[in-house]
Write a protein that holds these residues in place. Structure first.
Motif, mmCIF file in Angstrom:
data_model
loop_
_atom_site.group_PDB
_atom_site.id
_atom_site.type_symbol
_atom_site.label_atom_id
_atom_site.label_comp_id
_atom_site.label_asym_id
_atom_site.label_seq_id
_atom_site.Cartn_x
_atom_site.Cartn_y
_atom_site.Cartn_z
ATOM 1 N N GLU A 37 -8.799 2.349 2.666
ATOM 2 C CA GLU A 37 -7.882 3.419 3.094
ATOM 3 C C GLU A 37 -6.430 3.046 2.801
ATOM 4 N N PRO A 38 -5.523 4.051 2.816
ATOM 5 C CA PRO A 38 -4.155 3.787 2.381
ATOM 6 C C PRO A 38 -3.321 2.917 3.328
ATOM 7 N N LEU A 39 -2.423 2.160 2.735
ATOM 8 C CA LEU A 39 -1.441 1.372 3.477
ATOM 9 C C LEU A 39 -0.063 1.834 3.003
ATOM 10 N N THR A 40 0.782 2.199 3.952
ATOM 11 C CA THR A 40 2.143 2.629 3.588
ATOM 12 C C THR A 40 3.146 1.651 4.175
ATOM 13 N N LEU A 41 4.010 1.134 3.320
ATOM 14 C CA LEU A 41 5.042 0.198 3.774
ATOM 15 C C LEU A 41 6.395 0.891 3.699
ATOM 16 N N THR A 42 7.141 0.870 4.802
ATOM 17 C CA THR A 42 8.495 1.422 4.792
ATOM 18 C C THR A 42 9.479 0.262 4.851
ATOM 19 N N ASN A 43 10.754 0.550 4.575
ATOM 20 C CA ASN A 43 11.800 -0.493 4.537
ATOM 21 C C ASN A 43 11.483 -1.570 3.499
ATOM 22 N N ALA A 44 10.867 -1.166 2.390
ATOM 23 C CA ALA A 44 10.566 -2.141 1.331
ATOM 24 C C ALA A 44 11.849 -2.427 0.539
ATOM 25 N N PRO A 45 12.018 -3.667 0.089
ATOM 26 C CA PRO A 45 13.201 -3.969 -0.718
ATOM 27 C C PRO A 45 12.986 -3.533 -2.167
ATOM 28 N N LEU A 60 -5.766 -4.571 -10.503
ATOM 29 C CA LEU A 60 -6.995 -4.787 -9.711
ATOM 30 C C LEU A 60 -7.617 -3.453 -9.259
ATOM 31 N N GLY A 61 -6.959 -2.340 -9.614
ATOM 32 C CA GLY A 61 -7.520 -1.028 -9.272
ATOM 33 C C GLY A 61 -6.804 -0.324 -8.141
ATOM 34 N N CYS A 62 -5.727 -0.886 -7.687
ATOM 35 C CA CYS A 62 -4.978 -0.287 -6.589
ATOM 36 C C CYS A 62 -4.060 0.820 -7.133
ATOM 37 N N GLU A 63 -3.943 1.916 -6.375
ATOM 38 C CA GLU A 63 -2.979 2.957 -6.772
ATOM 39 C C GLU A 63 -1.715 2.733 -5.965
ATOM 40 N N VAL A 64 -0.598 2.620 -6.665
ATOM 41 C CA VAL A 64 0.663 2.325 -5.974
ATOM 42 C C VAL A 64 1.677 3.398 -6.339
ATOM 43 N N SER A 65 2.288 4.023 -5.327
ATOM 44 C CA SER A 65 3.392 4.922 -5.660
ATOM 45 C C SER A 65 4.571 4.600 -4.768
ATOM 46 N N SER A 66 5.756 4.784 -5.320
ATOM 47 C CA SER A 66 6.911 4.484 -4.489
ATOM 48 C C SER A 66 7.744 5.739 -4.294
ATOM 49 N N MET A 67 8.321 5.833 -3.094
ATOM 50 C CA MET A 67 9.111 7.011 -2.726
ATOM 51 C C MET A 67 10.460 6.554 -2.202
ATOM 52 N N GLN A 68 11.332 7.524 -1.985
ATOM 53 C CA GLN A 68 12.685 7.234 -1.468
ATOM 54 C C GLN A 68 13.333 6.094 -2.260
ATOM 55 N N GLY A 69 13.272 6.207 -3.569
ATOM 56 C CA GLY A 69 13.909 5.215 -4.436
ATOM 57 C C GLY A 69 13.321 3.833 -4.302
ATOM 58 N N LEU A 75 0.178 2.418 -0.924
ATOM 59 C CA LEU A 75 -0.845 1.666 -1.664
ATOM 60 C C LEU A 75 -2.218 2.151 -1.233
ATOM 61 N N SER A 76 -3.114 2.236 -2.196
ATOM 62 C CA SER A 76 -4.465 2.653 -1.846
ATOM 63 C C SER A 76 -5.447 1.986 -2.809
ATOM 64 N N THR A 77 -6.434 1.306 -2.244
ATOM 65 C CA THR A 77 -7.400 0.609 -3.094
ATOM 66 C C THR A 77 -8.798 1.092 -2.725
ATOM 67 N N HIS A 78 -9.077 2.347 -3.089
ATOM 68 C CA HIS A 78 -10.387 2.899 -2.723
ATOM 69 C C HIS A 78 -11.499 2.119 -3.400
ATOM 70 N N ASP A 79 -11.309 1.880 -4.695
ATOM 71 C CA ASP A 79 -12.306 1.078 -5.428
ATOM 72 C C ASP A 79 -11.586 -0.052 -6.136
ATOM 73 N N LEU A 80 -12.130 -1.254 -6.037
ATOM 74 C CA LEU A 80 -11.562 -2.369 -6.787
ATOM 75 C C LEU A 80 -12.020 -2.261 -8.236
ATOM 76 N N ALA A 81 -11.085 -2.365 -9.188
ATOM 77 C CA ALA A 81 -11.469 -2.276 -10.599
ATOM 78 C C ALA A 81 -11.721 -3.661 -11.174
ATOM 79 N N SER A 82 -11.132 -4.670 -10.560
ATOM 80 C CA SER A 82 -11.240 -6.034 -11.098
ATOM 81 C C SER A 82 -10.982 -7.017 -9.960
#
Ligand SMILES: CC(=O)N[C@H]1[C@@H](OP(=O)(O)OP(=O)(O)OC[C@H]2O[C@@H](n3ccc(=O)[nH]c3=O)[C@H](O)[C@@H]2O)O[C@H](CO)[C@@H](O)[C@@H]1O
Ligand SMILES: C=C(OP(=O)(O)O)C(=O)O
Length: 421
Positions: A37-45, A60-69, A75-82
């Motif tokens: 399931e998804p993990l969202t990190l705020t206050n990232a540098p 490794l198969g994780c989907e990563v998107s960044s917001m607010q610059g 982050l979401s790793t529903h299926d591991l690709a590697s």
């Protein structure tokens, strides 16, 4: 390659916002591998190391998107690709080794390149290996890669670290969350980044107690779920900017700063004649008198004086009255800033893991070379105090750990600019 030009002598006044911690975020991001399931990190540098970790997780198969610059990372790793962390990425950044524990826990196997040494010293992984072996992993070194396997999954156990390694504590803590049964980590690292990781894992559903002390207990669970977590303030960026007014005079408030993150450092600032006041919004810092005073410093694991602030402290002590002794106990080659500071007129003698610094009236601007992350910023700080112009070359290290350093410092009055290659 970009360089930074600093013209010394300008007094600093105003507020500097402190970002989320690089060294926390680089451990929190791999925690996504533990859950579908998804993990969202705020206050990232916003740092190049975060981009490197993103690339590794994507491989490794994780989907990563960044917001607010870039301040929010989803982050979401529903299926591991590697389950293979390749040398080409791992060699760029030691923290890549933090995928080992999560991959073993989730997939029961991992192949992770050894990070190898880096400029500041050897970066061995024997403590990580011993700790994960205590949870039932079999780990073998082949072709520069750690080949790890946990047949039937990891099982909880007693892990006693021979040294309170930050990275090994993070790897085994993440691994233990999904192990069968309970794990006790003895001589665990106590850094704020460990507390932050434990809090995030708990928000994901892990059962953890004792983080921040030397004994951490983990009761394994079957699965971890979704969570949103705010990355703790970067105590190293905080300490770096807290030193700035000692070079220039004036007064700076570091927004988001907290004494509990940086106690041993603040004690040394006090002894050096630098006043720190806790406000509702952060920490205010100013120099009492004209020059700081000499102090002796030994780097140690938390709650001791952080190795990641030793270079910046040395630069400050180059401008102090009297003679200071610095001892580096974490990394064997972490005085590479000394010869560069000497180019600016500093009086420093290095003997193995010790350095003796005799303060001078005035540093002088010079072209200097940034040799590693904290060395880079120590040269910028020295440039703020120096007569004339300091050109800090090879600043890619700086961008690994400091977001918009030139913007943050010029906003409080420094004369600093980046020259793009
Ligand atoms: C205790 C400490 O200050 N750790 C710092 C270290 O974390 P990092 O996690 O990189 O390093 P560790 O805490 O693991 O290592 C500290 C010491 O232990 C040794 N070691 C480590 C692992 C191992 O398996 N075998 C081994 O011998 C290292 O060579 C080093 O001398 O670098 C980071 C980046 O600068 C800092 O933010 C951390 O605060
Ligand atoms: C040396 C550092 O980072 P790394 O461990 O990624 O090299 C640091 O943060 O000061």
């Amino acid at each position: 390659m970009d360089s930074i030009i600093v013209r010394g002598g300008a007094e600093l006044r105003g507020q500097i916002p402190i970002a989320g911690a690089k060294n926390a975020c680089l451990a929190l991001m791999p925690a996504t591998l533990l859950s579908e399931e998804p993990l969202t990190l705020t206050n990232a540098p916003r740092l190049s190391d975060i981009v490197t970790m993103t690339q590794l997780l994507e491989s490794l198969g994780c989907e990563v998107s960044s917001m607010q610059g870039g301040k929010v990372i989803a982050l979401s790793t529903h299926d591991l690709a590697s389950t293979r962390a390749d040398y080409e990425i791992v060699r760029k950044m030691r923290a890549s080794n933090l995928v080992l524990g999560p991959l073993l826990a989730r997939a029961h196997e991992a192949v992770v390149s050894l990070p190898g040494g880096c400029a500041i010293g050897a970066r061995p992984m024997d403590i990580h290996i011993e700790a994960l072996t205590a949870l039932g992993a079999e780990i073998e070194l082949k072709d520069g890669y750690l080949h790890a396997m946990a047949r039937g999954g990891l099982r909880g156990g007693r892990v006693k670290l021979r040294f309170a390694s930050v990275g090994a504590t993070e790897n085994v803590l993440m691994a233990a969350t999904l192990a069968k049964g309970s794990t006790v980590i003895e001589n665990a690292a106590r850094e704020p980044e460990i507390i932050d990781l434990a809090r995030c894992l708990r928000a994901m559903g892990a059962q953890i107690a004792g983080e921040g002390s030397s004994t951490i207990e983990v009761q394994g669970v079957d699965r971890l779920g979704a969570a949103t977590h705010r990355v703790v303030t970067d105590r190293i960026e905080l300490g770096t900017y807290m030193l700035a007014p000692a070079f220039t005079g004036g007064e700076v408030e570091c927004l988001g700063g907290k004494l509990e993150l940086i106690g041993a450092f603040v004690e040394k600032l006090d002894a050096a004649g630098i006043e720190v006041t806790e406000t509702e919004t952060g920490l205010k810092v100013k120099l009492r008198g004209d020059r700081p005073r000499a102090v002796d410093v030994t780097t140690e694991p938390f709650p001791g004086f952080p190795t990641d602030l030793q270079a910046q402290m040395m630069a400050m002590l180059c401008t102090a009255t009297g003679t200071s002794r610095l001892e580096e106990k974490i990394f064997e080659n972490r005085f590479m800033h000394a010869p560069e500071l000497q180019r600016m007129g500093a009086k420093i003698e290095v003997h193995g893991g010790h350095a003796v610094v005799t303060g001078v009236d005035k540093l002088k601007g010079a072209p200097v070379m940034a040799t590693d992350l904290r060395a880079s910023v120590s040269l910028i700080l020295a440039g703020l105090a120096a007569e004339g112009e300091t050109i800090v070359n090879r600043v890619y290290h700086l961008d690994r750990g400091y977001e918009h350093v030139e913007d943050k410092l010029s906003a409080v009055g420094a004369r600093i600019e980046r020259v793009r290659a």
